[in-house]
Design a protein around this motif. Structure first.
Motif, PDB file in Angstrom:
ATOM      1  N   ARG A   1       4.286   2.318   4.410  1.00  0.00           N
ATOM      2  CA  ARG A   1       3.101   3.082   4.835  1.00  0.00           C
ATOM      3  C   ARG A   1       3.511   4.427   5.431  1.00  0.00           C
ATOM      4  O   ARG A   1       2.883   5.459   5.172  1.00  0.00           O
ATOM      5  CB  ARG A   1       2.292   2.277   5.853  1.00  0.00           C
TER       6      ARG A   1
ATOM      7  N   LEU B   1      -1.060   0.857   2.457  1.00  0.00           N
ATOM      8  CA  LEU B   1      -0.239   1.959   1.963  1.00  0.00           C
ATOM      9  C   LEU B   1      -1.058   3.247   1.871  1.00  0.00           C
ATOM     10  O   LEU B   1      -0.621   4.314   2.323  1.00  0.00           O
ATOM     11  CB  LEU B   1       0.356   1.609   0.604  1.00  0.00           C
TER      12      LEU B   1
ATOM     13  N   MET C   1       3.312   6.114  -3.899  1.00  0.00           N
ATOM     14  CA  MET C   1       3.354   4.662  -4.046  1.00  0.00           C
ATOM     15  C   MET C   1       4.483   4.254  -4.988  1.00  0.00           C
ATOM     16  O   MET C   1       5.194   3.273  -4.725  1.00  0.00           O
ATOM     17  CB  MET C   1       2.006   4.133  -4.548  1.00  0.00           C
TER      18      MET C   1
ATOM     19  N   MET D   1       4.400   6.920   2.821  1.00  0.00           N
ATOM     20  CA  MET D   1       3.252   7.456   2.093  1.00  0.00           C
ATOM     21  C   MET D   1       2.818   8.812   2.638  1.00  0.00           C
ATOM     22  O   MET D   1       2.155   9.584   1.946  1.00  0.00           O
ATOM     23  CB  MET D   1       2.077   6.472   2.144  1.00  0.00           C
TER      24      MET D   1
END
Length: 234
Positions: free
Chosen positions: A147, A96, A114, A150
């Motif tokens: 991911r 992540l 997150m 992010m």
């Protein structure tokens, strides 16, 4: 947000996309078509991996044709590739954080990002220390989407997110995509599972043999006779 005009792409002397025009505002847009139709080629052009023969690709008013891929990513475009391409020996948390590592505006908001990812995919919070390579296929797909989020993208591109997933996971994944759209992230979705894809998008395009053959709102595409026969099995 993203506007493509009169795009022509070739591999060597072989044309693969002809006079393609497509537009995405703050919405979810689908690009449907069979294998080899040009969907992934179009994504690669948007990301700067392939340079078109002619045409323009404007993102927020800026022509990004010829721009390096990392610079395009920093403008606010993130990709979830078909093959996921995670770091299998790294933990969920490390994967992540890698999504924000090279995006300047995202590095300062890792905690907030997150937490946003965890609202979409709570299972990832439970698996932070688990190595990505030991997760199920569905969980890995969720991690790949997480991911990409992010990077705090304005536009999230997903290339065939249902590939290799069992039907129940596909339904769950598309429900998550609707949630992401509702949080204000624009989406470009390429997908062969047209039935599920139409439930996520606002508008869609059908590409066949490198050409856009249909463009309409999702509810009208679902009722289109060609779409029903060729893609919905009706």
């Amino acid at each position: 947000m993203l506007e493509i005009k009169d795009l022509n792409v070739a591999y060597g002397k072989v044309p693969v996309i002809w006079d393609l025009s497509l537009k995405i505002d703050s919405e979810a847009v689908g690009l449907f078509g069979p294998n080899g139709a040009g969907k992934t080629t179009l994504i690669n052009c948007i990301l700067g991996l392939i340079r078109p023969v002619s045409g323009t690709i404007n993102f927020e008013g800026q022509n990004i044709v010829g721009m390096e891929t990392h610079k395009i990513a920093r403008l606010g475009i993130a990709l979830v590739p078909q093959e996921r391409e995670l770091f299998p020996l790294m933990s969920v948390e490390e994967n992540l954080k890698a999504g924000a590592a090279y995006i300047p505006h995202a590095r300062n908001h890792i905690v907030d990002s997150m937490n946003f990812v965890f609202t979409i995919f709570p299972v990832l919070k439970e698996r932070l220390s688990q190595k990505a390579g030991t997760m199920s296929g569905g969980e890995q797909r969720m991690l790949a989407v997480g991911r990409a989020l992010m990077a705090r993208p304005k536009l999230l591109i997903l290339d065939e997110p249902s590939v290799g997933l069992q039907p129940s996971i596909v339904i769950e994944m598309f429900a998550k995509l609707r949630q992401i759209k509702n949080e204000g992230v624009a989406i470009l979705l390429t997908e062969q599972n047209v039935k599920q894809g139409l439930k996520v998008i606002d508008r869609g395009y059908v590409i066949e043999n490198g050409r856009i053959v249909l463009e309409d709102e999702s509810k009208d595409l679902a009722q289109n006779e060609h779409v029903k026969k060729a893609y919905l099995g009706v």
